[in-house]
Write a protein that holds these residues in place. Structure first.
Motif, PDB file in Angstrom:
ATOM      1  N   ASP A 152      -9.313  -3.323   2.927  1.00  0.00           N
ATOM      2  CA  ASP A 152      -8.095  -2.625   2.619  1.00  0.00           C
ATOM      3  C   ASP A 152      -7.445  -3.382   1.518  1.00  0.00           C
ATOM      4  O   ASP A 152      -6.581  -2.911   0.572  1.00  0.00           O
ATOM      5  CB  ASP A 152      -6.836  -3.300   3.674  1.00  0.00           C
ATOM      6  N   LYS A 212      -7.859  -1.445  -1.726  1.00  0.00           N
ATOM      7  CA  LYS A 212      -7.058  -0.145  -1.995  1.00  0.00           C
ATOM      8  C   LYS A 212      -5.597  -0.521  -2.315  1.00  0.00           C
ATOM      9  O   LYS A 212      -4.726   0.384  -2.396  1.00  0.00           O
ATOM     10  CB  LYS A 212      -7.081   0.589  -0.468  1.00  0.00           C
ATOM     11  N   LEU A 247       0.878  -1.167   0.035  1.00  0.00           N
ATOM     12  CA  LEU A 247      -0.196  -0.300   0.023  1.00  0.00           C
ATOM     13  C   LEU A 247       0.940   1.306  -0.127  1.00  0.00           C
ATOM     14  O   LEU A 247       1.517   1.546   1.244  1.00  0.00           O
ATOM     15  CB  LEU A 247      -0.948   0.053   1.192  1.00  0.00           C
TER      16      LEU A 247
END
Length: 278
Positions: A233, A236, A190
């Motif tokens: 999550d 993303k 990320l």
């Protein structure tokens, strides 16, 4: 006498009749990769196996040293002409007797090996699609971090993946957070942050997970952490990949409608092969 597939036969004719690993999942195992007659990450596998046996209160034989572990595996591999590239599994199981309460904590072991096509690790960048498996959940406990012979959740998830045209499934724990995949740990990139769930979330204390964490920390552009990952999550994420000692690093290219690149997995695979080459 016993009934085996409709045939009445002598009890002693079937070794599974009293086998505790078969009857109760009373066993632990390790799967290792052998390249050019060498067991990769031998020490990590050995100590994880010893730790697993202690967790389930098995008696560890006095002669079961790391050198003995190595010799037993390699002697079989050599006998089967699998020295160049192979996988081997050693299963430790408590000896026969008793019901839930065993009559002994002494153990026996079984080793078998099969050939692998490739010696070095490669990054497969073909389409690799995953989704969540939500029929059953992993519990956040010490037993979840070891390789026991009770893998019904993984078996059922594998069938689910096959039925739904998936390459793998992501497993969740009892608080609905991401734990791992069916046969490997999971990593999420990320931004410049590489995240993998901590062992306390119920994931396997993976041997390849340990190697990848160490290699990733050498990349100055990355911040490497062990943190909780929620299913939200994943949408993303910039990249996702799985790790295990047989395949190495397997990039995930698609999760639901989100597609991912594979550059970090490829870079880490290069570093992994350099590590093994010494």
């Amino acid at each position: 006498m016993i009934n085996f597939n409709g045939n009445i036969v002598l009890k002693d004719s079937n070794i599974l009749t009293e086998n505790r690993s078969f009857l109760y999942g009373d066993g632990v195992f390790e799967t290792v990769k052998i390249v050019n007659g060498k067991i990769l990450f031998l020490e990590d596998h050995y100590f994880r196996l010893m730790a697993s046996m202690r967790v389930v209160r098995m008696e560890i034989p006095m002669n079961f040293t790391m050198e003995f572990f190595e010799e037993q595996i390699l002697s079989l591999v050599k006998r089967n002409n699998l020295v160049q590239s192979s996988r081997a599994r050693i299963t430790m199981f408590r000896n026969d007797g008793g019901y839930y309460l065993p009559v002994t904590n002494d153990v026996s072991y079984l080793i078998h090996a099969t050939a692998l096509n490739e010696m070095s690790y490669t990054t497969n960048t073909n389409t690799y699609e995953v989704d969540l498996f939500k029929d059953f959940y992993i519990t956040k406990q010490l037993l979840s971090s070891i390789k026991s012979t009770n893998k019904l959740l993984n078996v059922t998830a594998s069938i689910y993946a096959s039925e739904n045209g998936l390459d793998n499934c992501i497993l969740l724990n009892d608080t609905k957070n991401v734990v791992e995949a069916i046969q490997g740990n999971i990593f999420m990139l990320l931004g410049n942050k590489l995240i993998t769930p901590p062992v306390s979330e119920g994931c396997l204390n993976g041997v390849m997970r340990k190697q990848v964490l160490a290699l990733a920390k050498k990349l100055p552009e990355l911040t490497v952490v062990e943190e909780i990952i929620s299913p939200f999550d994943l949408q993303k994420a910039d990249q996702l990949f799985l790790t295990n000692v047989i395949k190495g690093i397997q990039p995930i290219t698609k999760y639901r409608k989100k597609e991912f690149t594979t550059t970090l997995a490829q870079e880490l695979t290069t570093l992994l092969n350099e590590l093994i080459a010494g």
